[in-house]
Design a protein around this motif. Structure first.
Motif, mmCIF file in Angstrom:
data_model
loop_
_atom_site.group_PDB
_atom_site.id
_atom_site.type_symbol
_atom_site.label_atom_id
_atom_site.label_comp_id
_atom_site.label_asym_id
_atom_site.label_seq_id
_atom_site.Cartn_x
_atom_site.Cartn_y
_atom_site.Cartn_z
ATOM 1 N N VAL A 183 39.686 45.479 52.035
ATOM 2 C CA VAL A 183 39.389 45.092 53.387
ATOM 3 C C VAL A 183 40.216 43.454 53.193
ATOM 4 O O VAL A 183 40.361 43.061 52.190
ATOM 5 C CB VAL A 183 38.015 44.786 53.778
ATOM 6 N N GLU A 184 40.515 43.173 54.530
ATOM 7 C CA GLU A 184 41.302 41.684 54.969
ATOM 8 C C GLU A 184 40.050 40.728 54.663
ATOM 9 O O GLU A 184 39.004 41.097 54.694
ATOM 10 C CB GLU A 184 41.593 41.665 56.211
ATOM 11 N N PRO A 185 40.643 39.846 53.734
ATOM 12 C CA PRO A 185 39.470 38.899 53.359
ATOM 13 C C PRO A 185 39.102 38.131 54.753
ATOM 14 O O PRO A 185 39.645 37.849 55.744
ATOM 15 C CB PRO A 185 40.184 37.752 52.374
ATOM 16 N N LYS A 186 37.739 37.523 54.455
ATOM 17 C CA LYS A 186 37.026 36.787 55.551
ATOM 18 C C LYS A 186 37.390 35.192 55.166
ATOM 19 O O LYS A 186 37.003 34.886 54.260
ATOM 20 C CB LYS A 186 35.601 37.119 55.865
ATOM 21 N N THR A 187 38.057 34.434 56.365
ATOM 22 C CA THR A 187 38.146 33.195 55.568
ATOM 23 C C THR A 187 36.922 32.351 55.636
ATOM 24 O O THR A 187 36.229 32.592 56.328
ATOM 25 C CB THR A 187 39.020 32.456 56.867
ATOM 26 N N GLY A 188 36.666 31.522 54.546
ATOM 27 C CA GLY A 188 35.603 30.826 54.292
ATOM 28 C C GLY A 188 34.353 31.432 53.835
ATOM 29 O O GLY A 188 33.438 30.846 53.657
ATOM 30 N N ARG A 189 34.351 32.851 53.394
ATOM 31 C CA ARG A 189 33.357 33.304 53.058
ATOM 32 C C ARG A 189 33.688 34.261 51.834
ATOM 33 O O ARG A 189 32.794 35.117 51.439
ATOM 34 C CB ARG A 189 32.778 34.309 54.252
ATOM 35 N N GLN A 190 34.575 33.795 50.956
ATOM 36 C CA GLN A 190 35.078 34.517 49.817
ATOM 37 C C GLN A 190 34.078 34.703 48.866
ATOM 38 O O GLN A 190 33.763 35.695 47.990
ATOM 39 C CB GLN A 190 36.472 34.018 49.411
ATOM 40 N N ASP A 191 33.387 33.620 48.743
ATOM 41 C CA ASP A 191 32.328 33.383 47.678
ATOM 42 C C ASP A 191 30.998 33.821 47.775
ATOM 43 O O ASP A 191 29.830 33.668 47.130
ATOM 44 C CB ASP A 191 32.391 31.988 46.993
ATOM 45 N N GLU A 192 30.632 34.367 49.306
ATOM 46 C CA GLU A 192 29.438 34.689 49.520
ATOM 47 C C GLU A 192 29.047 35.988 49.041
ATOM 48 O O GLU A 192 29.752 36.932 49.020
ATOM 49 C CB GLU A 192 29.466 34.477 51.045
ATOM 50 N N VAL A 193 27.989 35.809 48.216
ATOM 51 C CA VAL A 193 27.567 37.134 47.622
ATOM 52 C C VAL A 193 26.018 37.591 47.988
ATOM 53 O O VAL A 193 25.285 36.397 47.869
ATOM 54 C CB VAL A 193 27.637 36.856 46.093
ATOM 55 N N GLY A 194 25.940 38.755 48.350
ATOM 56 C CA GLY A 194 24.539 39.038 48.730
ATOM 57 C C GLY A 194 24.535 40.586 49.350
ATOM 58 O O GLY A 194 25.459 41.028 49.679
ATOM 59 N N PRO A 195 23.240 41.063 49.189
ATOM 60 C CA PRO A 195 23.174 42.411 49.692
ATOM 61 C C PRO A 195 23.766 42.716 51.133
ATOM 62 O O PRO A 195 23.278 41.841 52.012
ATOM 63 C CB PRO A 195 21.726 42.724 49.644
ATOM 64 N N GLY A 196 24.866 43.309 51.302
ATOM 65 C CA GLY A 196 25.515 43.568 52.749
ATOM 66 C C GLY A 196 26.329 42.411 53.225
ATOM 67 O O GLY A 196 26.704 42.464 54.332
ATOM 68 N N SER A 197 26.774 41.595 52.061
ATOM 69 C CA SER A 197 27.638 40.315 52.500
ATOM 70 C C SER A 197 29.034 40.768 52.781
ATOM 71 O O SER A 197 29.862 39.952 53.206
ATOM 72 C CB SER A 197 27.304 39.300 51.531
ATOM 73 N N SER A 198 29.408 42.136 52.258
ATOM 74 C CA SER A 198 30.646 42.495 52.293
ATOM 75 C C SER A 198 30.884 43.844 52.316
ATOM 76 O O SER A 198 30.050 44.564 52.076
ATOM 77 C CB SER A 198 31.408 42.081 51.103
ATOM 78 N N ASP A 199 31.848 44.387 52.970
ATOM 79 C CA ASP A 199 32.343 45.729 53.006
ATOM 80 C C ASP A 199 32.827 46.499 51.741
ATOM 81 O O ASP A 199 33.060 47.439 51.855
ATOM 82 C CB ASP A 199 33.121 46.138 54.342
ATOM 83 N N ALA A 200 32.865 45.604 50.794
ATOM 84 C CA ALA A 200 33.684 46.070 49.358
ATOM 85 C C ALA A 200 32.921 47.210 48.722
ATOM 86 O O ALA A 200 33.267 48.222 48.422
ATOM 87 C CB ALA A 200 34.253 44.908 48.708
ATOM 88 N N PHE A 201 31.627 46.693 48.784
ATOM 89 C CA PHE A 201 30.536 48.016 47.908
ATOM 90 C C PHE A 201 29.579 48.324 49.024
ATOM 91 O O PHE A 201 28.991 47.511 49.525
ATOM 92 C CB PHE A 201 30.017 47.240 46.801
ATOM 93 N N VAL A 202 29.633 49.607 49.281
ATOM 94 C CA VAL A 202 28.604 49.867 50.085
ATOM 95 C C VAL A 202 27.597 51.003 49.600
ATOM 96 O O VAL A 202 28.229 52.066 48.971
ATOM 97 C CB VAL A 202 29.193 50.731 51.545
ATOM 98 N N TYR A 203 26.687 50.826 49.497
ATOM 99 C CA TYR A 203 25.482 51.875 48.846
ATOM 100 C C TYR A 203 24.880 52.719 50.001
ATOM 101 O O TYR A 203 24.679 52.217 51.036
ATOM 102 C CB TYR A 203 24.573 51.312 47.751
ATOM 103 N N THR A 204 24.853 54.141 49.669
ATOM 104 C CA THR A 204 24.116 54.915 50.755
ATOM 105 C C THR A 204 22.934 55.816 50.277
ATOM 106 O O THR A 204 23.120 56.049 48.925
ATOM 107 C CB THR A 204 25.102 55.948 51.430
#
Length: 106
Positions: A84-105
């Protein structure tokens, strides 16, 4: 001084790999928390030692896709990886649901 220092792109890739590993392990920890499961419970499901689960969830940038797949299989989850395109200013934010890169179902 090292024989050959890493280039800027290699250092950026190392940093990105470390962020992805942290993100993945935070996501797994979130799943365990939602299911009220311990690392020992996950180890039992994976048929590995609790120490091995700790290694997997340590956030080490050498976390493998195979290890992630084993965790997902044990938890009866799918793993989806997206570019996905990076979100500016939020690249180091880590937490459940903080990015679309890893999605568990489930």
């Amino acid at each position: 001084m090292p024989w050959k220092s890493k280039g800027v792109k290699a250092e950026a890739a190392d940093a990105a790999g470390a962020r992805l590993a942290r993100q993945a392990t935070v996501e797994v920890a979130g799943v365990l928390g939602k299911r009220d499961m311990s690392r020992t419970d996950l180890a039992r499901l994976m048929d590995v030692s609790p120490g091995r689960v700790s290694q997997i969830l340590s956030g080490d940038e050498n976390l493998t896709l195979r290890s992630l797949a084993a965790v997902a299989e044990a938890l009866d989850l799918d793993v989806r990886i997206s570019f996905v395109e990076p979100k500016t200013g939020r690249q180091d934010e880590v937490g459940p649901g903080s990015s679309d890169a890893f999605v568990y179902t489930h």
